[in-house]
Design an enzyme around this catalytic site. Structure first.
Site, PDB file in Angstrom:
ATOM      1  N   LYS A 172       0.863  -1.184   0.000  1.00 63.49           N
ATOM      2  CA  LYS A 172       0.000   0.000   0.000  1.00 63.49           C
ATOM      3  C   LYS A 172       0.900   1.235   0.000  1.00 63.49           C
ATOM      4  O   LYS A 172       1.626   1.477   0.955  1.00 63.49           O
ATOM      5  CB  LYS A 172      -0.915  -0.021   1.227  1.00 63.49           C
ATOM      6  CG  LYS A 172      -1.760   1.226   1.483  1.00 63.49           C
ATOM      7  CD  LYS A 172      -2.573   1.713   0.306  1.00 63.49           C
ATOM      8  CE  LYS A 172      -3.540   0.738  -0.289  1.00 63.49           C
ATOM      9  NZ  LYS A 172      -4.860   0.670   0.297  1.00 63.49           N
ATOM     10  N   ASP A 200      -0.355  -0.350  -4.695  1.00 66.10           N
ATOM     11  CA  ASP A 200      -1.623   0.392  -4.667  1.00 66.10           C
ATOM     12  C   ASP A 200      -1.442   1.732  -3.961  1.00 66.10           C
ATOM     13  O   ASP A 200      -1.500   1.811  -2.731  1.00 66.10           O
ATOM     14  CB  ASP A 200      -2.688  -0.438  -3.927  1.00 66.10           C
ATOM     15  CG  ASP A 200      -3.999   0.316  -3.776  1.00 66.10           C
ATOM     16  OD1 ASP A 200      -4.198   1.334  -4.482  1.00 66.10           O
ATOM     17  OD2 ASP A 200      -4.833  -0.113  -2.949  1.00 66.10           O
ATOM     18  N   HIS A 300     -11.530  -7.601  -2.707  1.00 64.49           N
ATOM     19  CA  HIS A 300     -10.947  -6.407  -2.087  1.00 64.49           C
ATOM     20  C   HIS A 300     -11.202  -6.387  -0.586  1.00 64.49           C
ATOM     21  O   HIS A 300     -12.192  -6.935  -0.104  1.00 64.49           O
ATOM     22  CB  HIS A 300     -11.572  -5.155  -2.721  1.00 64.49           C
ATOM     23  CG  HIS A 300     -11.050  -3.878  -2.167  1.00 64.49           C
ATOM     24  ND1 HIS A 300     -11.775  -3.089  -1.290  1.00 64.49           N
ATOM     25  CD2 HIS A 300      -9.878  -3.239  -2.349  1.00 64.49           C
ATOM     26  CE1 HIS A 300     -11.051  -2.024  -0.985  1.00 64.49           C
ATOM     27  NE2 HIS A 300      -9.903  -2.091  -1.611  1.00 64.49           N
ATOM     28  N   ARG A 384      -6.808  11.841   8.084  1.00 66.72           N
ATOM     29  CA  ARG A 384      -5.782  12.737   8.596  1.00 66.72           C
ATOM     30  C   ARG A 384      -4.579  11.900   9.022  1.00 66.72           C
ATOM     31  O   ARG A 384      -4.726  10.773   9.497  1.00 66.72           O
ATOM     32  CB  ARG A 384      -6.297  13.556   9.798  1.00 66.72           C
ATOM     33  CG  ARG A 384      -7.250  14.650   9.371  1.00 66.72           C
ATOM     34  CD  ARG A 384      -6.529  15.727   8.564  1.00 66.72           C
ATOM     35  NE  ARG A 384      -7.405  16.772   8.076  1.00 66.72           N
ATOM     36  CZ  ARG A 384      -8.054  16.743   6.900  1.00 66.72           C
ATOM     37  NH1 ARG A 384      -7.965  15.689   6.115  1.00 66.72           N
ATOM     38  NH2 ARG A 384      -8.814  17.737   6.523  1.00 66.72           N
TER      39      ARG A 384
HETATM   40 MG    MG Z   1      -7.013  -0.251  -3.465  1.00 67.33          MG
END
Ligand code: MG
Length: 414
Positions: A172, A200, A300, A384
């Protein structure tokens, strides 16, 4: 069978360390809402959705007027009762619909004594493969768990591979400058030459940065590049300039968008999320469309506890054209609220539950413990970054986190 009550409980379950993403972070835990749908025969079906607190619980309880008296076997009508597309212009209930659909399928399965996958056409596999979902992570409160450097990314992947058997790794990104993340990705490819990879950045890059990153990973064992940039037009530009498959969980999340992608392709792989699509059944339908048009399919993860993970496993069990390993945040959690403890990985995957319904029950003590933890800590701002107060990204982002900035981050008691 008729529905007699609908209940919601917010829980928060700790993560091993805060998980960073392109908009901010998961601040060291997940907040989830457990949904229980009770039937007149005393059976209770389980659902789950992301987020929580008073407004989420009230939104679930607000469905009582719609659901009480409804037969949970009539799953298709739920779509029109709760999320008619014309009414959804004013009141988008997709995630609520998903949680209720999970619970209604669970109720049907429990009532009939069969697993949910039997209600969905029957399983074509007993074991669903998962990718090691790697995140850049801030340090946990005890100073452990940081993932920031290429060496730490590789060590993190090695630890997960040894513990769970993963042979696919997803990083990620969208946190650090794209060239730095390219360095991390290449380090993974070098460390695990037999394994497959995916990246990703959550749509944070410009099309130009995406094209440059794609050129930099050509020839590696790539599954796909996931949402490198935002929007179907941006993804289409990237797709036209690389041989690497492009995947999305952001811009093909309903049938209108799936049709648009068939007519004018922007992505090659559709990542089906049982929450984003409004339930397990819409994902099965979408997988059928993908089968017809030879688009790739994977499962997912939008951050799950065991109930939602069970929905992902039942989906993975019944989709013949599941061309890639599934994603799960699950291995970053320290615990779960399901009876018998968390699901266990075996050989890089998880066995499909065989019990009636979704095949999971609540551990009431754990629910109480993590509901209390939620009352203590409250929510956190997902969009945030605790390490960059006041910052928010432009789209595409031009202001990346500093890869040299190490050390603890102040979670402010959260
Ligand atoms: Mg994704």
């Amino acid at each position: 069978m008729k529905i007699v009550d609908v209940r919601a409980t917010t829980v928060t379950v700790p993560l091993q360390a805060p998980l960073r993403h392109s908009n901010g972070a998961h601040w060291g835990r997940f907040v989830r809402t457990i949904v229980e749908v009770e039937a007149d025969n005393g059976l209770v079906g389980l659902g789950e959705m992301g987020g929580g607190g008073q407004s989420a619980e009230e939104a679930v309880r607000g469905l009582r007027d719609y659901l009480v008296g409804h037969d949970p076997a009539r799953t298709e009508t739920l779509r029109f009762m709760l999320a008619n597309p014309t009414a959804s212009l004013y009141n988008n209930r997709t995630q609520l619909l998903a949680a209720v659909e999970f619970a209604c399928l669970d109720l049907q399965g429990r009532h009939l004594g069969v697993p949910v996958h039997d209600l969905l056409g029957g399983r074509v596999r007993d074991h669903v493969e998962f990718a090691s979902y790697l995140f850049f992570r801030y340090q946990a409160a005890d100073g452990s768990g940081e993932v920031r450097t290429p060496e730490q990314v590789v060590a993190h992947a090695r630890e997960l591979k040894e513990r769970h058997g993963f042979t696919v790794h997803k990083l990620k990104g969208g946190v650090f400058p794209p060239d730095y993340e390219l360095e991390c990705y290449r380090a993974l490819a070098e460390a695990f030459p037999g394994d497959r990879l995916r990246h990703d950045p959550n749509g944070a890059w410009s099309p130009e940065d995406s094209i440059r990153f794609a050129a930099g990973i050509e020839g590696l064992r790539n599954d796909y590049l996931e949402d490198p940039t935002w929007g179907m037009n941006g993804l289409r530009r990237v797709r036209e300039r690389t041989s690497i498959p492009i995947a999305t969980n952001t811009v093909v999340v309903n049938f209108e968008q799936l049709a648009a992608n068939v007519r004018d392709p922007a992505v090659d792989v559709v990542l089906l999320d049982t929450t984003f699509w409004g339930g397990i059944r819409p994902c099965v339908k979408a997988a059928g469309v993908c089968e017809t048009f030879q688009l790739g399919v994977a499962v997912h993860s939008s951050g799950e506890l065991g109930i939602q993970l069970a929905t992902m496993l039942h989906l993975g069990a019944v989709v013949p054209n599941l061309s890639f390993a599934a994603d799960a945040h699950y291995h970053h959690l320290t615990d779960d609220v399901i009876a018998g403890g968390p699901f266990r990985y075996r050989d890089g995957g998880i066995d499909v539950p065989a019990g009636p319904g979704l095949g999971v029950d609540l551990d009431r003590d754990k629910v109480a413990e993590y509901a209390e933890l939620y009352r203590e800590l409250g929510g956190y701002p997902y969009d945030r970054d605790p390490g960059r107060p006041g910052w928010y990204p432009l789209l595409p982002n031009t202001d990346w986190a500093d890869p040299a900035a190490a050390g603890p981050v102040d979670l402010g008691g959260r």
